[in-house]
Design an enzyme around this catalytic site. Structure first.
Site, short mmCIF file in Angstrom:
data_model
loop_
_atom_site.label_atom_id
_atom_site.label_comp_id
_atom_site.label_asym_id
_atom_site.label_seq_id
_atom_site.Cartn_x
_atom_site.Cartn_y
_atom_site.Cartn_z
N HIS A 1 12.64 154.26 -104.88
CA HIS A 1 13.32 155.40 -105.51
C HIS A 1 14.81 155.48 -105.25
CE1 HIS A 1 9.50 156.88 -106.84
NE2 HIS A 1 9.02 156.79 -105.62
N ARG B 1 8.91 151.95 -98.23
CA ARG B 1 8.52 151.64 -99.62
C ARG B 1 9.10 152.67 -100.58
NH1 ARG B 1 6.41 154.18 -103.92
NH2 ARG B 1 5.31 152.82 -105.30
#
Length: 116
Positions: A81, A76
């Site tokens: 990011h 995730r």
């Protein structure tokens, strides 16, 4: 406060929904690598699963240490990011090979927790 059971129920529901759509639409690893719309479609449920896993209690994680909790949460974080650096071949492999096993195990854990 959201409980571990609530979070695992969300993981299960989202995982089953994603796997269902993948099966119904005939989505495979190659398609995910080539189609940005499919990338967006599979990334959102994976974000959600990873966020729920990231918020599980330390006690639950320790009790079920055989599960790849940190890898799921880490996926995730990588998707969120480092989107431009996403390895879509790996994401396709995760969805095809690892997610069904993980979701099945989450369902087993839920049964154990509910019967305790």
């Amino acid at each position: 406060m959201k409980t571990d059971i609530y979070r695992l129920e969300r993981v299960s529901a989202i995982g089953h929904q994603l796997l269902s759509v993948v099966a119904q639409e005939g989505i495979n690893q190659e398609a995910i690598m080539e189609d940005f719309k499919l990338q967006w479609m599979v990334a959102t449920p994976l974000f959600d699963i990873g966020e729920q896993v990231n918020c599980l209690s330390d006690e639950l994680i320790a009790s079920y240490a055989d599960q790849p909790w940190s890898s799921i949460a880490g996926l995730r974080h990588r998707l969120v990011h480092n989107y431009e650096g996403t390895n879509w071949r790996m994401i396709g492999a995760v969805i095809e090979q690892e997610l069904p096993l993980f979701i099945a195990r989450v369902d087993e854990i839920l049964q154990e927790l509910r019967s305790a």
